[in-house]
Motif scaffolding. Structure first.
Motif, PDB file in Angstrom:
ATOM      1  N   ILE A   1       5.431   6.478   0.538  1.00 40.42           N
ATOM      2  CA  ILE A   1       6.486   6.377   1.548  1.00 40.42           C
ATOM      3  C   ILE A   1       7.070   4.974   1.484  1.00 40.42           C
ATOM      4  CG2 ILE A   1       7.071   6.430   4.000  1.00 40.42           C
ATOM      5  CD1 ILE A   1       4.753   8.367   4.425  1.00 40.42           C
ATOM      6  N   LEU A   2       8.352   4.901   1.113  1.00 39.58           N
ATOM      7  CA  LEU A   2       9.084   3.640   1.187  1.00 39.58           C
ATOM      8  C   LEU A   2       9.944   3.681   2.441  1.00 39.58           C
ATOM      9  CD1 LEU A   2      10.049   0.936  -0.127  1.00 39.58           C
ATOM     10  CD2 LEU A   2      11.965   2.267  -1.067  1.00 39.58           C
ATOM     11  N   VAL A   3       9.705   2.777   3.370  1.00 36.19           N
ATOM     12  CA  VAL A   3      10.524   2.688   4.582  1.00 36.19           C
ATOM     13  C   VAL A   3      11.590   1.621   4.368  1.00 36.19           C
ATOM     14  CG1 VAL A   3      10.590   2.087   7.027  1.00 36.19           C
ATOM     15  CG2 VAL A   3       8.732   3.496   6.150  1.00 36.19           C
ATOM     16  N   ILE A   4      12.842   1.996   4.609  1.00 32.84           N
ATOM     17  CA  ILE A   4      13.954   1.046   4.552  1.00 32.84           C
ATOM     18  C   ILE A   4      14.228   0.591   5.976  1.00 32.84           C
ATOM     19  CG2 ILE A   4      16.370   0.708   3.950  1.00 32.84           C
ATOM     20  CD1 ILE A   4      16.030   2.819   1.797  1.00 32.84           C
ATOM     21  N   ALA A   5      13.929  -0.656   6.248  1.00 35.91           N
ATOM     22  CA  ALA A   5      14.069  -1.216   7.594  1.00 35.91           C
ATOM     23  C   ALA A   5      15.272  -2.142   7.633  1.00 35.91           C
ATOM     24  CB  ALA A   5      12.796  -1.958   7.985  1.00 35.91           C
TER      25      ALA A   5
ATOM     26  N   ALA B   1      12.959  21.289  10.195  1.00 33.69           N
ATOM     27  CA  ALA B   1      12.405  22.566   9.735  1.00 33.69           C
ATOM     28  C   ALA B   1      13.152  23.069   8.508  1.00 33.69           C
ATOM     29  CB  ALA B   1      12.475  23.595  10.863  1.00 33.69           C
ATOM     30  N   ARG B   2      14.480  22.925   8.505  1.00 36.74           N
ATOM     31  CA  ARG B   2      15.269  23.377   7.356  1.00 36.74           C
ATOM     32  C   ARG B   2      14.960  22.548   6.115  1.00 36.74           C
ATOM     33  NH1 ARG B   2      20.516  22.446   9.025  1.00 36.74           N
ATOM     34  NH2 ARG B   2      20.456  20.385   8.068  1.00 36.74           N
ATOM     35  N   GLU B   3      14.938  21.220   6.263  1.00 41.17           N
ATOM     36  CA  GLU B   3      14.791  20.354   5.103  1.00 41.17           C
ATOM     37  C   GLU B   3      13.372  20.361   4.545  1.00 41.17           C
ATOM     38  OE1 GLU B   3      17.509  19.101   3.655  1.00 41.17           O
ATOM     39  OE2 GLU B   3      18.454  20.277   5.246  1.00 41.17           O
ATOM     40  N   LEU B   4      12.381  20.500   5.409  1.00 41.34           N
ATOM     41  CA  LEU B   4      10.999  20.552   4.938  1.00 41.34           C
ATOM     42  C   LEU B   4      10.620  21.953   4.461  1.00 41.34           C
ATOM     43  CD1 LEU B   4       9.202  18.296   7.573  1.00 41.34           C
ATOM     44  CD2 LEU B   4       9.777  17.732   5.215  1.00 41.34           C
ATOM     45  N   GLY B   5      11.497  22.915   4.728  1.00 38.26           N
ATOM     46  CA  GLY B   5      11.228  24.299   4.331  1.00 38.26           C
ATOM     47  C   GLY B   5      11.680  24.631   2.926  1.00 38.26           C
ATOM     48  N   ARG B   6      12.292  23.653   2.217  1.00 36.58           N
ATOM     49  CA  ARG B   6      12.750  23.903   0.849  1.00 36.58           C
ATOM     50  C   ARG B   6      11.688  23.440  -0.162  1.00 36.58           C
ATOM     51  NH1 ARG B   6      17.721  22.579   0.321  1.00 36.58           N
ATOM     52  NH2 ARG B   6      18.238  21.710   2.370  1.00 36.58           N
ATOM     53  N   ASP B   7      11.885  23.770  -1.428  1.00 41.89           N
ATOM     54  CA  ASP B   7      10.993  23.342  -2.508  1.00 41.89           C
ATOM     55  C   ASP B   7      11.309  21.892  -2.830  1.00 41.89           C
ATOM     56  OD1 ASP B   7       9.228  23.204  -4.572  1.00 41.89           O
ATOM     57  OD2 ASP B   7      10.463  24.320  -6.000  1.00 41.89           O
ATOM     58  N   LEU B   8      10.513  20.986  -2.285  1.00 39.91           N
ATOM     59  CA  LEU B   8      10.859  19.562  -2.319  1.00 39.91           C
ATOM     60  C   LEU B   8      10.410  18.867  -3.599  1.00 39.91           C
ATOM     61  CD1 LEU B   8       9.976  18.347   1.297  1.00 39.91           C
ATOM     62  CD2 LEU B   8      12.255  18.566   0.323  1.00 39.91           C
ATOM     63  N   ARG B   9      11.293  18.000  -4.113  1.00 36.98           N
ATOM     64  CA  ARG B   9      10.956  17.043  -5.160  1.00 36.98           C
ATOM     65  C   ARG B   9      11.136  15.610  -4.661  1.00 36.98           C
ATOM     66  NH1 ARG B   9       7.789  18.067  -8.580  1.00 36.98           N
ATOM     67  NH2 ARG B   9       8.693  16.507 -10.001  1.00 36.98           N
ATOM     68  N   MET B  10      11.853  15.484  -3.548  1.00 36.37           N
ATOM     69  CA  MET B  10      12.125  14.177  -2.943  1.00 36.37           C
ATOM     70  C   MET B  10      12.518  14.423  -1.499  1.00 36.37           C
ATOM     71  SD  MET B  10      12.558  10.847  -3.426  1.00 36.37           S
ATOM     72  CE  MET B  10      13.084   9.563  -2.289  1.00 36.37           C
ATOM     73  N   PHE B  11      12.066  13.546  -0.598  1.00 31.96           N
ATOM     74  CA  PHE B  11      12.415  13.709   0.818  1.00 31.96           C
ATOM     75  C   PHE B  11      12.955  12.401   1.355  1.00 31.96           C
ATOM     76  CE2 PHE B  11      11.150  13.834   5.418  1.00 31.96           C
ATOM     77  CZ  PHE B  11      12.053  14.814   5.785  1.00 31.96           C
ATOM     78  N   ILE B  12      14.154  12.454   1.954  1.00 31.72           N
ATOM     79  CA  ILE B  12      14.784  11.291   2.579  1.00 31.72           C
ATOM     80  C   ILE B  12      15.113  11.648   4.022  1.00 31.72           C
ATOM     81  CG2 ILE B  12      16.750   9.719   2.549  1.00 31.72           C
ATOM     82  CD1 ILE B  12      16.987  10.166  -0.426  1.00 31.72           C
ATOM     83  N   ALA B  13      14.684  10.823   4.947  1.00 36.80           N
ATOM     84  CA  ALA B  13      14.978  11.060   6.363  1.00 36.80           C
ATOM     85  C   ALA B  13      15.472   9.763   6.988  1.00 36.80           C
ATOM     86  CB  ALA B  13      13.745  11.569   7.106  1.00 36.80           C
ATOM     87  N   SER B  14      16.648   9.818   7.586  1.00 38.70           N
ATOM     88  CA  SER B  14      17.233   8.663   8.249  1.00 38.70           C
ATOM     89  C   SER B  14      17.034   8.811   9.753  1.00 38.70           C
ATOM     90  CB  SER B  14      18.718   8.563   7.908  1.00 38.70           C
ATOM     91  OG  SER B  14      19.269   7.370   8.408  1.00 38.70           O
TER      92      SER B  14
ATOM     93  N   ILE C   1      11.460   8.602   1.274  1.00 44.35           N
ATOM     94  CA  ILE C   1      12.174   7.439   1.824  1.00 44.35           C
ATOM     95  C   ILE C   1      12.444   7.709   3.296  1.00 44.35           C
ATOM     96  CG2 ILE C   1      14.345   6.142   1.864  1.00 44.35           C
ATOM     97  CD1 ILE C   1      14.567   6.472  -1.098  1.00 44.35           C
ATOM     98  N   ILE C   2      12.056   6.778   4.137  1.00 42.76           N
ATOM     99  CA  ILE C   2      12.354   6.851   5.570  1.00 42.76           C
ATOM    100  C   ILE C   2      13.231   5.652   5.927  1.00 42.76           C
ATOM    101  CG2 ILE C   2      11.426   6.866   7.919  1.00 42.76           C
ATOM    102  CD1 ILE C   2      10.719   9.359   6.299  1.00 42.76           C
ATOM    103  N   VAL C   3      14.374   5.914   6.532  1.00 45.33           N
ATOM    104  CA  VAL C   3      15.225   4.847   7.057  1.00 45.33           C
ATOM    105  C   VAL C   3      14.974   4.781   8.556  1.00 45.33           C
ATOM    106  CG1 VAL C   3      17.567   3.988   7.362  1.00 45.33           C
ATOM    107  CG2 VAL C   3      16.969   5.240   5.276  1.00 45.33           C
ATOM    108  N   SER C   4      14.549   3.623   9.040  1.00 46.29           N
ATOM    109  CA  SER C   4      14.212   3.516  10.468  1.00 46.29           C
ATOM    110  C   SER C   4      14.550   2.139  10.992  1.00 46.29           C
ATOM    111  CB  SER C   4      12.724   3.801  10.687  1.00 46.29           C
ATOM    112  OG  SER C   4      12.390   3.695  12.055  1.00 46.29           O
ATOM    113  N   THR C   5      15.126   2.118  12.196  1.00 47.05           N
ATOM    114  CA  THR C   5      15.350   0.856  12.901  1.00 47.05           C
ATOM    115  C   THR C   5      14.211   0.571  13.871  1.00 47.05           C
ATOM    116  OG1 THR C   5      16.676   1.997  14.582  1.00 47.05           O
ATOM    117  CG2 THR C   5      17.858   1.018  12.716  1.00 47.05           C
ATOM    118  N   GLU C   6      13.248   1.501  13.968  1.00 48.98           N
ATOM    119  CA  GLU C   6      12.084   1.320  14.841  1.00 48.98           C
ATOM    120  C   GLU C   6      11.009   0.584  14.053  1.00 48.98           C
ATOM    121  OE1 GLU C   6      11.854   2.154  17.966  1.00 48.98           O
ATOM    122  OE2 GLU C   6      13.499   3.572  18.294  1.00 48.98           O
ATOM    123  N   LEU C   7      10.775  -0.668  14.372  1.00 49.06           N
ATOM    124  CA  LEU C   7       9.848  -1.486  13.607  1.00 49.06           C
ATOM    125  C   LEU C   7       8.424  -0.942  13.678  1.00 49.06           C
ATOM    126  CD1 LEU C   7       9.865  -3.880  11.775  1.00 49.06           C
ATOM    127  CD2 LEU C   7       9.521  -5.374  13.742  1.00 49.06           C
ATOM    128  N   ASP C   8       8.014  -0.452  14.848  1.00 52.19           N
ATOM    129  CA  ASP C   8       6.672   0.116  14.979  1.00 52.19           C
ATOM    130  C   ASP C   8       6.505   1.306  14.033  1.00 52.19           C
ATOM    131  OD1 ASP C   8       5.986  -1.724  16.890  1.00 52.19           O
ATOM    132  OD2 ASP C   8       6.450  -0.414  18.589  1.00 52.19           O
TER     133      ASP C   8
END
Length: 499
Positions: A283-287, A411-424, A453-460
């Protein structure tokens, strides 16, 4: 002004959103309404604001019972509301938005825009909002737009101000500023109803807390109570507020970004020569503070932005220059930062939203024939697994609370055959119980050997989820560091100081 809600009940068909709710907000008090998404908080405030009519119960202001046929009546009685999704006209100026609906006029019925400008300046100076009356809304950052909403309410002499999830779209810095504004308003005599699910913020600013669960008041709390105690009252069980994950089992770097530059419509660089990779099982978080190129980066990866130079490869396949559909077909799961604009089609049902980009393929379509039974079965499984609070899979997605809309997208995005997951901003607008669930699912994706990849402005959130953290500032990477990096160092990186 003292506000009393007595026995408020609101039903939608067979679904009871508010069940005999009592609430008292004293004069000059910040009263937090705490609860999960879908608990009935926003519905209750929409009843107070005249957007809904209660089936039972009464509303009293300073002991006098009120009857609101619509928001105009509520505003006339001294109630203002700042909605989670702002009610502003983007192409209008601040002054034009403030005067909209109760336009001041002068000789021969001409609009008195100067009067609206004076009102904006007076309120802005009184509370230190620093808002230009002639600025276009579409050119203002989100935090400034929220201040315009507050100015709108105060311009109409609101003595009770409802803030519905006001920090859901704010950066940490903007949140701090809003907390200070709320305290100023309270000290000036305004009563505030603060709807939230963020425990740290509620404990910081609230004078009293009422907890709602599944449409009912389940108790009151003091802001001195612990996060764990408040979370347990919200969801009806103990909640683990930390992310439980083991050290990663790393594979190959199957997702690679090389020398990526993205331009906006005016030709300005929003992403500037960015290079990084993400390994399988990581998991790479982009802060970073929002507005430093994170949105443009994810949109370029997905294929929304066509003004991108450089390379983005997934499993060796180039994504830059291809279509959004082909990128999704390559196995990219993508959760956008604005669910209402980019994540769902509000007029479509939950079931339809869950198969938006897959309705033309098996098992949802065979030989050009749509299989409604398969779609409905998938929808039923998804709403149960992701705990989407809804009367039916046929409910329009736009009628769901913000948190439940986010669950539909996940639910839609995690319900597919994943090779990469990005969530903002995957947990923006979610309650603590839902955040715990989403974090668990993200870790499961990582543990299945998929790059994340997770994009988050929540530092915690960034620190807890990340195997590595990349901080972006003005479109560039300030550095990639371990999640054990101190908050002080991360804060300096967010200000552009390299690690």
């Amino acid at each position: 002004m003292k506000l009393e809600l007595k026995g408020i009940t609101k039903r939608f068909g067979s679904f009871t959103a508010n069940d005999r709710i009592d609430l008292v907000v004293d004069d000059g008090e910040i009263h937090a309404l705490l609860g999960e998404n879908g608990a009935g908080k926003s519905t209750l405030m929409n009843v107070l604001y005249g957007l809904y009519q209660a089936d039972e119960g009464s509303i009293l202001l300073d002991g006098v019972e009120q009857r609101f046929a619509g928001p105009g009546d509520a505003m006339a009685a001294g109630i203002g509301m700042v909605h989670q999704h702002f009610m502003l006209v983007p192409v209008f100026t601040v002054a034009e938005n403030v005067m909209l609906g109760h336009e001041p006029t002068r000789f021969a019925g001409h609009l008195d825009l100067d009067a609206a400008r004076r009102t904006v300046r007076e309120i802005s100076e009184r509370f230190g909002f620093n808002i230009d009356p002639d600025a276009l809304i579409e050119h203002l950052p989100v935090g400034a737009q929220q201040r315009v909403e507050i100015i709108k309410a105060l311009a109409r002499d609101a003595r009770v101000l409802v803030l519905d999830e006001p920090t859901a779209v704010l950066t940490p810095q903007e949140t701090d500023e809003l907390m200070a504004i709320m305290e100023q308003l309270r000290d000036a005599g305004t009563s505030i109803v603060f709807i939230s699910h963020k425990l740290r913020e509620v404990r910081r600013v609230a004078d009293r807390i009422t907890v709602i669960r599944r449409g009912k008041v389940v108790g009151t709390a003091e802001p001195t109570e612990s996060n764990e105690a408040l979370a347990a009252k919200m969801v009806g069980r103990s909640v683990d507020l930390s992310v439980d994950k083991q050290p990663p089992t790393l594979g190959e770097s199957t997702f690679v970004v090389s020398n990526l530059t993205v331009f906006d419509e005016a030709g300005n660089k929003q992403v500037d020569d960015l290079s990084f990779d993400v390994r399988q099982g990581e998991i790479l978080v982009i802060a970073g503070v929002q507005g430093n190129g994170q949105t443009e980066l994810t949109e370029a990866i997905l294929g929304i932005s066509k003004r991108a130079l450089g390379s983005v490869t997934l499993d060796g396949r180039e994504l830059i220059g291809t279509s959004v559909k082909r990128t999704l077909d390559a196995g990219l799961g993508f959760v956008p930062e604005d669910r209402t604009v980019d994540g769902i089609v509000g007029e479509f049902t939950i079931a339809e939203n869950l198969v938006l980009d897959r309705v033309d393929r098996a098992p949802f379509s065979v030989g050009g024939v749509v299989k409604l039974g398969e779609i409905n079965a998938f929808a039923e499984r998804s709403i149960e697994e992701f705990d989407v609070r809804t009367p039916s899979i046929d409910t329009a997605a736009g009628r769901l609370s913000g948190g439940n809309q986010q669950k539909v997208v996940l639910a839609r995005e995690l319900g597919r055959d994943l090779r990469m997951f990005i969530a903002s901003q995957p947990t923006r607008g979610l309650d603590v119980g839902s955040i715990e669930f989403v974090h668990e699912r993200i870790v499961q994706v990582r543990d299945a050997g998929i790059p994340v990849i997770i994009v988050s402005t929540e530092l915690d959130e960034a620190v807890q989820l990340a195997d590595r953290i990349m901080v972006m500032y003005q479109g560039r990477s300030v550095g990639i560091v371990e999640p054990t990096t101190s908050r002080e160092v991360l804060g300096k990186m967010m200000a552009g100081i390299e690690a």
